[in-house]
Scaffold this active site. Sequence first.
Site, PDB file in Angstrom:
ATOM      1  N   HIS A  73       0.872  -1.173   0.000  1.00 12.00           N
ATOM      2  CA  HIS A  73       0.000   0.000   0.000  1.00 12.00           C
ATOM      3  C   HIS A  73       0.915   1.230   0.000  1.00 12.00           C
ATOM      4  CE1 HIS A  73      -2.800   2.925   1.870  1.00 12.00           C
ATOM      5  NE2 HIS A  73      -3.778   2.130   1.500  1.00 12.00           N
ATOM      6  N   LYS A  80     -10.657  -0.527  10.404  1.00  4.65           N
ATOM      7  CA  LYS A  80     -10.817  -1.681   9.509  1.00  4.65           C
ATOM      8  C   LYS A  80     -11.213  -2.931  10.294  1.00  4.65           C
ATOM      9  CE  LYS A  80      -7.350   0.004   6.228  1.00  4.65           C
ATOM     10  NZ  LYS A  80      -8.132   0.486   5.087  1.00  4.65           N
ATOM     11  N   ASP A  88       3.025  -4.532   7.892  1.00  3.90           N
ATOM     12  CA  ASP A  88       1.822  -3.737   7.685  1.00  3.90           C
ATOM     13  C   ASP A  88       0.655  -4.722   7.791  1.00  3.90           C
ATOM     14  OD1 ASP A  88      -0.396  -2.459   6.778  1.00  3.90           O
ATOM     15  OD2 ASP A  88       0.457  -1.816   4.858  1.00  3.90           O
TER      16      ASP A  88
HETATM   17  C1  LIG Z   1      -2.498  -2.863   3.399  1.00  2.00           C
HETATM   18  C2  LIG Z   1      -2.819  -1.500   3.916  1.00  2.00           C
HETATM   19  N1  LIG Z   1      -1.893  -0.810   4.558  1.00  2.00           N
HETATM   20  C3  LIG Z   1      -2.127   0.399   5.070  1.00  2.00           C
HETATM   21  C4  LIG Z   1      -3.343   0.993   4.912  1.00  2.00           C
HETATM   22  C5  LIG Z   1      -3.567   2.351   5.476  1.00  2.00           C
HETATM   23  O1  LIG Z   1      -4.562   2.322   6.436  1.00  2.00           O
HETATM   24  P1  LIG Z   1      -5.114   3.698   7.017  1.00  2.00           P
HETATM   25  O2  LIG Z   1      -5.671   4.448   5.855  1.00  2.00           O
HETATM   26  O3  LIG Z   1      -6.144   3.295   8.004  1.00  2.00           O
HETATM   27  O4  LIG Z   1      -3.946   4.370   7.637  1.00  2.00           O
HETATM   28  C6  LIG Z   1      -4.353   0.325   4.224  1.00  2.00           C
HETATM   29  C7  LIG Z   1      -5.661   0.962   3.983  1.00  2.00           C
HETATM   30  O5  LIG Z   1      -6.400   0.616   3.118  1.00  2.00           O
HETATM   31  C8  LIG Z   1      -4.087  -0.965   3.725  1.00  2.00           C
HETATM   32  O6  LIG Z   1      -5.014  -1.641   3.058  1.00  2.00           O
END
Ligand SMILES: Cc1ncc(COP(=O)(O)O)c(C=O)c1O
Length: 404
Positions: free
Chosen positions: A121, A224, A198
């Site tokens: 991400h 989430k 992550d």
């Molecule tokens: C794999 C992954 N990492 C990090 C994030 C970032 O999460 P946040 O937007 O809650 O910080 C997401 C959000 O979709 C994600 O799917």
Amino acid sequence: MGFDPYVIREDFPILKKEINGKSLVYFDNAATTQKPKQVVEAIRDYYFNYNSNVLRSINTLSSQATELYIESRKKIARFIGAGEEEIVFTKNATEGLNSLTEIIPKLLGRKLTVLTSIMEHHSNLLPWRRMVSEKGGRLIVVGMNEDYTVNVEEIEKNLENGCDVLTIVHVSNVLGTMNPVKELCKLAHKHGSLFVIDAAQSIPHIPFDVSEIEPDFVAFSGHKMLGPTGIGVLYVRKKFVEKIEPWDLGGGMVKTVTLEDQVYEDVPFRFEAGTPNVEGVIGLATAVDYLSRIGVSNIAKHEADLVKHLMEGFDEKIITVHGPLDSTKHMGIVSFNVKGIHPHDVAQMLDADGIMVRSGALCAEPLVNALGVNAVVRVSFYLYNTLEEVDRFHESLRKLRGFI
Ligand SMILES: Cc1ncc(COP(=O)(O)O)c(C=O)c1O
């Protein structure tokens, strides 16, 4: 023992909502999940009965709020097999990952060589890229195998050459595939590298225990996993909590201050400068209670049934699934393209039938581009989704045939 999603749904008032005259089907859980009444009630109860700042005043109300806050941290820690001193509250996974680009260079006292993957991400790519461009060091991005997981051999080769940090997504938010974090953690430690996970898409959906995996840092988000927005966790392994420097300074994180110096609070409080997100922490602890009561492994099984039903219903003449064709390899997430129709148009057509999905590059543009497209449609499940909803989705998708 499993659970009945129809019973679960009673806890989520929003699922009774209609959109475009159709009952809501919420398949955008990887973006954020819905919140059960219990979580909303816990937040309401805090504001109506305990609202006060925490860890400061000695008045009764503040003591009660502080107790709730402290208890909540314990619950959240237990949920991932951690000690309470290893849990640092952040606003989300993104903030946790960004913080690491401050924490680790100071901890190691050198420019870092960071190893990551094409599956990340943006939250686990952009902060590291900025770090090396501002502070020096190197960012190495490894590729994927044919099974849509990270290339472990390529990772090991790079680790052998000397890396400081290996940072990898556990479950891909695009593909739903799961990387072998336990094996990667062992490899990283064997070669003297720190290991960061992550876990934004794994902790809500599959059992996750830091005492079993033994990572050094883990980032995830409360929203989430049935919790409120604005609260996340950065897990810091016990052997580092006393060694890392606070990255934000201010009130609540110091024991004493003179004009020349300060003595920091005990861990983890010294890492949480300023008034914390008390309602967020209480809401997340309530979400964790909820998930624990259902059992995360039961949720994983339920999602596996939904993914199987989803993939079996796809017409391969018009649908290209990204990722393995074996449905058991998708942890509740499936991305695809419909022949000749842009993903945003597919999402809009589904929306007209009350079905919420995500479309686009899903904040993982390098990965989506590596799949040979610049946008996809993503379906992502959670515990309140049903097989019947998947049928509704297929029915809606069948209407698209007319456009092709
Ligand atoms: C794999 C992954 N990492 C990090 C994030 C970032 O999460 P946040 O937007 O809650 O910080 C997401 C959000 O979709 C994600 O799917």
